[in-house]
Design an enzyme around this catalytic site. Structure first.
Site, PDB file in Angstrom:
ATOM      1  N   ASP A 168       0.756  -1.273   0.030  1.00  0.00           N
ATOM      2  CA  ASP A 168       0.121  -0.062   0.134  1.00  0.00           C
ATOM      3  C   ASP A 168       0.960   1.209   0.007  1.00  0.00           C
ATOM      4  O   ASP A 168       1.847   1.280   0.745  1.00  0.00           O
ATOM      5  CB  ASP A 168      -0.866  -0.037   0.997  1.00  0.00           C
ATOM      6  CG  ASP A 168      -2.186   0.859   1.248  1.00  0.00           C
ATOM      7  OD1 ASP A 168      -1.769   2.065   0.631  1.00  0.00           O
ATOM      8  OD2 ASP A 168      -3.126   0.464   1.404  1.00  0.00           O
ATOM      9  N   ASN A 176     -10.369   7.529   7.228  1.00  0.00           N
ATOM     10  CA  ASN A 176     -10.208   6.004   6.855  1.00  0.00           C
ATOM     11  C   ASN A 176     -10.955   5.316   8.192  1.00  0.00           C
ATOM     12  O   ASN A 176     -11.285   4.209   8.260  1.00  0.00           O
ATOM     13  CB  ASN A 176      -8.794   5.582   6.819  1.00  0.00           C
ATOM     14  CG  ASN A 176      -8.095   5.993   5.606  1.00  0.00           C
ATOM     15  OD1 ASN A 176      -6.911   6.418   5.744  1.00  0.00           O
ATOM     16  ND2 ASN A 176      -8.703   6.415   4.354  1.00  0.00           N
ATOM     17  N   GLN A 178     -13.286   5.071   9.894  1.00  0.00           N
ATOM     18  CA  GLN A 178     -14.575   4.965  10.088  1.00  0.00           C
ATOM     19  C   GLN A 178     -14.781   3.184   9.805  1.00  0.00           C
ATOM     20  O   GLN A 178     -15.687   2.575  10.033  1.00  0.00           O
ATOM     21  CB  GLN A 178     -15.480   5.615   8.950  1.00  0.00           C
ATOM     22  CG  GLN A 178     -16.828   5.142   8.810  1.00  0.00           C
ATOM     23  CD  GLN A 178     -16.910   4.812   7.501  1.00  0.00           C
ATOM     24  OE1 GLN A 178     -16.075   4.778   6.598  1.00  0.00           O
ATOM     25  NE2 GLN A 178     -18.262   4.719   6.743  1.00  0.00           N
ATOM     26  N   LYS A 192       0.307   3.743   5.764  1.00  0.00           N
ATOM     27  CA  LYS A 192      -0.493   2.461   5.939  1.00  0.00           C
ATOM     28  C   LYS A 192       0.064   1.256   6.365  1.00  0.00           C
ATOM     29  O   LYS A 192      -0.315   0.512   7.250  1.00  0.00           O
ATOM     30  CB  LYS A 192      -1.799   2.321   4.907  1.00  0.00           C
ATOM     31  CG  LYS A 192      -2.750   3.298   5.274  1.00  0.00           C
ATOM     32  CD  LYS A 192      -3.982   3.089   4.278  1.00  0.00           C
ATOM     33  CE  LYS A 192      -5.219   4.117   4.390  1.00  0.00           C
ATOM     34  NZ  LYS A 192      -6.034   3.781   3.261  1.00  0.00           N
ATOM     35  N   ASP A 236      -8.659  -0.425  -4.383  1.00  0.00           N
ATOM     36  CA  ASP A 236      -9.725   0.409  -4.604  1.00  0.00           C
ATOM     37  C   ASP A 236      -9.810   1.192  -5.617  1.00  0.00           C
ATOM     38  O   ASP A 236     -10.543   2.106  -5.826  1.00  0.00           O
ATOM     39  CB  ASP A 236      -9.779   1.629  -3.514  1.00  0.00           C
ATOM     40  CG  ASP A 236      -8.397   2.607  -3.507  1.00  0.00           C
ATOM     41  OD1 ASP A 236      -7.637   2.375  -4.240  1.00  0.00           O
ATOM     42  OD2 ASP A 236      -8.537   3.428  -2.821  1.00  0.00           O
ATOM     43  N   CYS A 281     -11.232 -15.752 -14.938  1.00  0.00           N
ATOM     44  CA  CYS A 281     -10.297 -14.537 -14.214  1.00  0.00           C
ATOM     45  C   CYS A 281     -11.402 -13.365 -13.860  1.00  0.00           C
ATOM     46  O   CYS A 281     -12.392 -13.346 -14.423  1.00  0.00           O
ATOM     47  CB  CYS A 281      -9.130 -14.436 -15.008  1.00  0.00           C
ATOM     48  SG  CYS A 281      -9.370 -13.057 -16.377  1.00  0.00           S
ATOM     49  N   CYS A 284     -12.738 -12.435 -17.304  1.00  0.00           N
ATOM     50  CA  CYS A 284     -13.807 -12.986 -17.848  1.00  0.00           C
ATOM     51  C   CYS A 284     -15.136 -12.606 -17.475  1.00  0.00           C
ATOM     52  O   CYS A 284     -16.210 -12.258 -18.255  1.00  0.00           O
ATOM     53  CB  CYS A 284     -13.787 -14.361 -17.172  1.00  0.00           C
ATOM     54  SG  CYS A 284     -12.576 -15.280 -17.857  1.00  0.00           S
ATOM     55  N   CYS A 298     -15.204   6.099  -4.191  1.00  0.00           N
ATOM     56  CA  CYS A 298     -15.523   5.398  -3.032  1.00  0.00           C
ATOM     57  C   CYS A 298     -15.812   6.912  -2.233  1.00  0.00           C
ATOM     58  O   CYS A 298     -16.808   7.117  -1.292  1.00  0.00           O
ATOM     59  CB  CYS A 298     -14.678   4.734  -2.146  1.00  0.00           C
ATOM     60  SG  CYS A 298     -14.983   3.066  -2.749  1.00  0.00           S
TER      61      CYS A 298
HETATM   62 ZN    ZN Z   1     -10.646 -14.517 -17.859  1.00  0.00          ZN
END
Ligand code: ZN
Length: 379
Positions: A168, A176, A178, A192, A236, A281, A284, A298
């Protein structure tokens, strides 16, 4: 059928002195926690399948002990049905033996901290000492020490996963706290990964932590994936998600995917790298990243604080199952969670033969997409 005699631990010890044999019918993981001195450790199923391994003499006295006195009684009944005539079960089991302060012997080479810390795992026949050793050998990569990474990392560390590699590049922000429970008020402004390492080593000092303050990108992803057994996607943003999925296919690593959006979340396991043509994957499922207007950030969309807790723990559950080889994973299934309706539903996922990530068009995936920052894909 005659009633099985129940005896106290002290009486069992006395009879052992006269030549009776004591068989501890608990599971190997329980034996690891310690045994009555002189007892033969033979799990119940094994004993019932072949009691002659203790003695073929059905007239010899056999004393049976388990953890609390229930399983030993069942085992004694099974042996009685096989023709054994002199059987006794130790009332209160090994717990009572220990409370009475009777002599014990060590069950496993592992140290006392290991045996005590993981004792509830060791009692599960499906985990046991072998499984716990496997967890201790495992390396898990967590991409993101945020909302999903927090609960996942906490529980994986507690469960005894040997090494957690955490990537990260962000720092702890008050907004953050919360939901990103690895971090604290006092660590606002800290990296982080550093905050995560502090929290996790306080919880379980046995866990090896490899914090990497890096952004998962084309030039870092391969090194992060090296030697790990399972990858948790706690990213994210979509570019990282596609990058990670493609890299996991390339390196043959299972990817445990999770995403949250407002009051809803999703979880799956993408295992196309190890099972090409059988398991899908991420591409797909979502061949192309959504348009930015369909995938609000977000920070703009908001998220219920507990939601990443639910989804992150489902991811951690899948990780433990993958390491231990237990049960059915979510490979080929997408699990949706709706917190407001409090409902789970499941979608079947098949691999796409034309997939740019794992199928015949492999390698033609969009390598660079604009930095759209949010977790859940559009529905
Ligand atoms: Zn795939």
């Amino acid at each position: 059928m005659a009633t099985i005699e129940e005896i106290s631990p002290a009486e069992a010890l006395r009879r052992m002195g006269q030549g009776s044999r004591l068989v501890d019918v608990r599971e190997p993981g329980e034996h690891a926690l310690g045994l009555p001195e002189g007892a033969l450790p033979i799990p119940r199923a094994m004993l019932e399948a072949d009691p002659s391994r203790v003695t073929p003499d059905t007239q010899a006295e056999l004393l049976l002990i388990c953890a609390g006195g229930y399983r030993s009684m069942l085992a004694a009944q099974a042996l009685q049905a096989r023709g054994y005539t002199r059987l006794a079960s130790v009332a209160g089991g090994f717990d009572a033996w220990r409370r009475a302060g009777l002599p014990e012997m060590a069950g496993a080479a592992e140290d006392a901290d290991f045996l005590e810390r993981y004792s509830r795992h060791l009692r599960l026949p499906q985990v046991g000492l072998e499984g716990q050793r496997r967890l201790a050998q495992a390396r898990v990569l967590l991409v993101g020490a945020g909302g999903l990474g927090s609960p996942a990392a906490y529980y994986l560390a507690a469960a005894g996963v040997g090494t957690l590699v955490i990537a990260d590049d962000d720092v702890v922000d008050r907004s953050n706290l919360q939901r990103q429970v690895l971090h604290t008020e006092a660590r606002i402004g800290l990296a982080k990964v550093e905050s995560a390492a502090t929290a996790l080593s306080a919880l379980n000092p046995r866990v090896r932590l490899e914090p990497h303050r890096v952004r998962v990108a084309v030039d870092t992803v391969d090194a992060l994936l090296r030697d790990v057994d399972v990858v948790i996607d706690g990213a994210d943003n979509f570019p990282v998600r596609y990058l990670l999925s493609d890299a996991c296919v390339r390196h043959g690593k299972p990817l445990v995917y999770g995403a949250v959006h407002r009051f809803e979340g999703q979880v799956s396991v993408f295992d196309a790298g190890r099972r090409p043509g059988e398991a899908p994957c991420y591409r797909c499922l979502f061949p192309e990243p959504p348009a930015p207007e369909d995938a609000p950030n977000c920070a703009e969309a908001g998220v219920l604080g507990v939601l990443p807790g639910v989804i992150g723990l489902l991811q951690a559950t899948e990780v433990l199952k993958l390491i231990l080889g237990l049960g059915q994973t979510l490979s080929g299934r997408l699990l949706h969670f709706d917190a407001l309706a409090m409902r789970f539903r499941e979608t079947r996922l098949a691999p796409d033969p034309e997939c740019a990530g794992c199928g015949s068009r492999r390698g033609q995936g969009t390598a660079t997409v604009s930095d759209v920052a949010c977790a859940a894909a559009p529905r």
